[in-house]
Scaffold this active site. Structure first.
Site, PDB file in Angstrom:
ATOM      1  N   LYS A   9      46.694   1.102  -4.003  1.00 35.12           N
ATOM      2  CA  LYS A   9      46.348   0.250  -2.606  1.00 35.12           C
ATOM      3  C   LYS A   9      47.832  -0.225  -2.127  1.00 35.12           C
ATOM      4  O   LYS A   9      47.957   0.069  -0.908  1.00 35.12           O
ATOM      5  CB  LYS A   9      45.295  -0.312  -2.488  1.00 35.12           C
ATOM      6  N   ARG A  30      35.560  -5.875  -0.484  1.00 37.93           N
ATOM      7  CA  ARG A  30      35.293  -5.394  -1.791  1.00 37.93           C
ATOM      8  C   ARG A  30      33.780  -5.767  -2.190  1.00 37.93           C
ATOM      9  O   ARG A  30      33.655  -5.546  -3.320  1.00 37.93           O
ATOM     10  CB  ARG A  30      36.015  -6.439  -2.756  1.00 37.93           C
ATOM     11  N   ARG A  35      53.376  -2.071 -14.657  1.00 38.98           N
ATOM     12  CA  ARG A  35      53.476  -2.655 -13.732  1.00 38.98           C
ATOM     13  C   ARG A  35      54.241  -3.886 -13.659  1.00 38.98           C
ATOM     14  O   ARG A  35      53.906  -4.663 -14.686  1.00 38.98           O
ATOM     15  CB  ARG A  35      52.171  -2.982 -12.983  1.00 38.98           C
ATOM     16  N   ARG A  42      51.517  -9.447 -14.424  1.00 36.13           N
ATOM     17  CA  ARG A  42      50.504 -10.322 -13.941  1.00 36.13           C
ATOM     18  C   ARG A  42      49.475 -10.581 -14.979  1.00 36.13           C
ATOM     19  O   ARG A  42      49.351  -9.774 -15.884  1.00 36.13           O
ATOM     20  CB  ARG A  42      49.704  -9.616 -12.788  1.00 36.13           C
ATOM     21  N   ARG A  52      38.082  -5.709 -14.750  1.00 41.08           N
ATOM     22  CA  ARG A  52      38.400  -5.590 -13.320  1.00 41.08           C
ATOM     23  C   ARG A  52      37.822  -4.172 -12.860  1.00 41.08           C
ATOM     24  O   ARG A  52      37.294  -4.051 -11.773  1.00 41.08           O
ATOM     25  CB  ARG A  52      39.842  -5.635 -13.116  1.00 41.08           C
TER      26      ARG A  52
HETATM   27  P1  AP5 Z   1      49.414  -0.836  -6.957  1.00 43.20           P
HETATM   28  O1  AP5 Z   1      49.856  -0.354  -5.405  1.00 43.20           O
HETATM   29  O2  AP5 Z   1      49.891  -2.205  -7.260  1.00 43.20           O
HETATM   30  O3  AP5 Z   1      47.897  -0.847  -7.230  1.00 43.20           O
HETATM   31  P2  AP5 Z   1      46.943  -1.746  -6.447  1.00 43.20           P
HETATM   32  O4  AP5 Z   1      45.724  -0.618  -6.110  1.00 43.20           O
HETATM   33  O5  AP5 Z   1      47.187  -2.463  -5.231  1.00 43.20           O
HETATM   34  O6  AP5 Z   1      46.346  -2.548  -7.574  1.00 43.20           O
HETATM   35  P3  AP5 Z   1      46.161  -4.175  -7.684  1.00 43.20           P
HETATM   36  O7  AP5 Z   1      46.052  -4.426  -9.188  1.00 43.20           O
HETATM   37  O8  AP5 Z   1      47.060  -5.148  -7.080  1.00 43.20           O
HETATM   38  O9  AP5 Z   1      44.773  -4.293  -6.995  1.00 43.20           O
HETATM   39  P4  AP5 Z   1      43.392  -5.075  -7.368  1.00 43.20           P
HETATM   40  O10 AP5 Z   1      42.737  -4.674  -6.412  1.00 43.20           O
HETATM   41  O11 AP5 Z   1      43.088  -5.235  -8.759  1.00 43.20           O
HETATM   42  O12 AP5 Z   1      44.283  -6.531  -7.235  1.00 43.20           O
HETATM   43  P5  AP5 Z   1      44.363  -7.639  -5.858  1.00 43.20           P
HETATM   44  O13 AP5 Z   1      45.774  -7.922  -5.986  1.00 43.20           O
HETATM   45  O14 AP5 Z   1      44.051  -7.069  -4.871  1.00 43.20           O
HETATM   46  O15 AP5 Z   1      49.808   0.189  -8.020  1.00 43.20           O
HETATM   47  C1  AP5 Z   1      49.572  -0.267  -9.593  1.00 43.20           C
HETATM   48  C2  AP5 Z   1      50.844  -0.032 -10.259  1.00 43.20           C
HETATM   49  O16 AP5 Z   1      50.977   1.545 -10.368  1.00 43.20           O
HETATM   50  C3  AP5 Z   1      52.144  -0.369  -9.711  1.00 43.20           C
HETATM   51  O17 AP5 Z   1      53.120  -0.770 -10.832  1.00 43.20           O
HETATM   52  C4  AP5 Z   1      52.685   0.743  -9.155  1.00 43.20           C
HETATM   53  O18 AP5 Z   1      54.065   0.656  -8.802  1.00 43.20           O
HETATM   54  C5  AP5 Z   1      51.937   1.924  -9.798  1.00 43.20           C
HETATM   55  N1  AP5 Z   1      51.785   3.010  -9.039  1.00 43.20           N
HETATM   56  C6  AP5 Z   1      51.373   3.220  -7.605  1.00 43.20           C
HETATM   57  N2  AP5 Z   1      50.953   4.434  -7.365  1.00 43.20           N
HETATM   58  C7  AP5 Z   1      51.465   5.251  -8.267  1.00 43.20           C
HETATM   59  C8  AP5 Z   1      51.339   6.519  -8.479  1.00 43.20           C
HETATM   60  N3  AP5 Z   1      51.048   7.535  -7.558  1.00 43.20           N
HETATM   61  N4  AP5 Z   1      51.849   7.052  -9.594  1.00 43.20           N
HETATM   62  C9  AP5 Z   1      52.204   6.169 -10.604  1.00 43.20           C
HETATM   63  N5  AP5 Z   1      52.227   5.092 -10.508  1.00 43.20           N
HETATM   64  C10 AP5 Z   1      51.960   4.376  -9.459  1.00 43.20           C
HETATM   65  O19 AP5 Z   1      43.377  -8.503  -6.283  1.00 43.20           O
HETATM   66  C11 AP5 Z   1      43.625  -9.464  -7.546  1.00 43.20           C
HETATM   67  C12 AP5 Z   1      42.245 -10.478  -7.567  1.00 43.20           C
HETATM   68  O20 AP5 Z   1      42.251 -11.142  -6.769  1.00 43.20           O
HETATM   69  C13 AP5 Z   1      41.110  -9.523  -7.786  1.00 43.20           C
HETATM   70  O21 AP5 Z   1      40.969  -9.231  -9.065  1.00 43.20           O
HETATM   71  C14 AP5 Z   1      39.967 -10.588  -7.305  1.00 43.20           C
HETATM   72  O22 AP5 Z   1      39.743 -11.401  -8.339  1.00 43.20           O
HETATM   73  C15 AP5 Z   1      40.842 -11.220  -6.210  1.00 43.20           C
HETATM   74  N6  AP5 Z   1      40.290 -10.752  -4.772  1.00 43.20           N
HETATM   75  C16 AP5 Z   1      41.512  -9.692  -4.016  1.00 43.20           C
HETATM   76  N7  AP5 Z   1      40.604  -9.533  -2.895  1.00 43.20           N
HETATM   77  C17 AP5 Z   1      39.399 -10.056  -3.002  1.00 43.20           C
HETATM   78  C18 AP5 Z   1      38.367  -9.738  -2.296  1.00 43.20           C
HETATM   79  N8  AP5 Z   1      38.311  -9.201  -1.002  1.00 43.20           N
HETATM   80  N9  AP5 Z   1      37.105 -10.172  -2.782  1.00 43.20           N
HETATM   81  C19 AP5 Z   1      36.977 -11.060  -3.738  1.00 43.20           C
HETATM   82  N10 AP5 Z   1      38.116 -11.211  -4.706  1.00 43.20           N
HETATM   83  C20 AP5 Z   1      39.303 -10.753  -4.130  1.00 43.20           C
END
Ligand code: AP5
Length: 210
Positions: free
Chosen positions: A13, A88, A123, A156, A167
């Site tokens: 994402k 979410r 990552r 991370r 997660r």
């Molecule tokens: P990346 O693009 O970083 O993926 P992502 O889907 O953004 O992953 P996140 O781990 O950041 O999402 P998340 O939803 O768990 O965490 P968030 O930070 O939002 O890609 C992942 C990896 O793969 C990277 O290394 C990238 O380079 C690689 N990659 C990407 N595309 C690829 C491809 N096609 N092929 C190969 N490799 C690829 O949230 C963290 C925490 O915050 C949550 O767990 C929760 O506790 C809290 N939080 C955030 N938002 C909320 C909410 N709305 N409500 C409640 N809690 C929340």
């Protein structure tokens, strides 16, 4: 244009939201990035959020809604924005609707859990500017530092294998039902996440450009 990127943790994402932001010239708003900044600054909100994030759970809706309310009210969001990681929960999606924010398109990036588990191990993240890299699929120029701001790249805390599993469980229970919510409103499009970042970007752009 207001867009939501849905998808499991690690589905890509953030990576795709960043690319779409550059292409459409509207900001990408990541609740994960904002929360990590709050944790790093030691703010009251950050202190409350930290344990939920580190265990792989969701931060309570009231904290997140407060963050989004403030962020989308900023002038740079006036012509549209991309939400990465919000909503979410059903309560967050319902908040968006009630607050009168019109969502034009919801893109679900679909990647199977097994692929996510292997991908997350590679990552590397910049906690200063929020940039995300992958040792194999999206390497930084220097393995140890961020291309954008030169800060140190780290793994991370919530990318530890046991937290990734938690997660994913949270995602399937609380976030995946949002696909039906937006499907019912005729806004959902699915992109199948590919092995290479560039291939997923091409498919995402095709959906964005209709
Ligand atoms: P990346 O693009 O970083 O993926 P992502 O889907 O953004 O992953 P996140 O781990 O950041 O999402 P998340 O939803 O768990 O965490 P968030 O930070 O939002 O890609 C992942 C990896 O793969 C990277 O290394 C990238 O380079 C690689 N990659 C990407 N595309 C690829 C491809 N096609 N092929 C190969 N490799 C690829 O949230 C963290 C925490 O915050 C949550 O767990 C929760 O506790 C809290 N939080 C955030 N938002 C909320 C909410 N709305 N409500 C409640 N809690 C929340």
């Amino acid at each position: 244009m207001n867009i939501i990127f849905l998808g499991a943790p690690g589905a890509g994402k953030g990576t795709q939201a960043e690319n779409a932001s550059a292409e459409l010239n509207i900001p990408a708003v990541s609740t994960g990035v904002i929360l990590r900044e709050e944790v790093a600054s030691g703010s009251e909100r950050g202190l409350k959020a930290k344990s939920f994030m580190e265990s792989g759970g969701l931060v309570p809706d009231d904290i997140i809604i407060d963050i989004i309310k403030q962020r989308v009210a900023q002038p740079d969001c006036a012509d549209g924005f991309i939400l990465d990681g919000f909503p979410r929960t059903l309560a967050q999606a319902e908040y968006l609707e009630k607050s009168g924010v019109n969502i034009d398109l919801v893109i679900d990036i679909h990647v199977p859990d097994e692929k996510i588990i292997t991908r997350m191990g590679g990552r590397r993240s910049c906690l200063d500017c929020g940039a995300s890299y992958h040792v194999e699929y999206k390497p930084s120029k220097d393995a140890k530092t961020c291309d954008s701001c030169s800060a140190e790249l780290v793994i991370r805390k919530d990318d530890k294998p046991e937290v990734v599993l938690s997660r994913l469980e949270t995602y399937h229970k609380q976030t995946a039902p949002l696909k039906d919510f937006y499907e019912g409103r005729g806004k959902l499009k699915t992109v199948i996440g590919q092995e290479e970042v560039a291939d997923t970007t091409r498919l995402t752009m095709e959906v964005l450009k209709g």
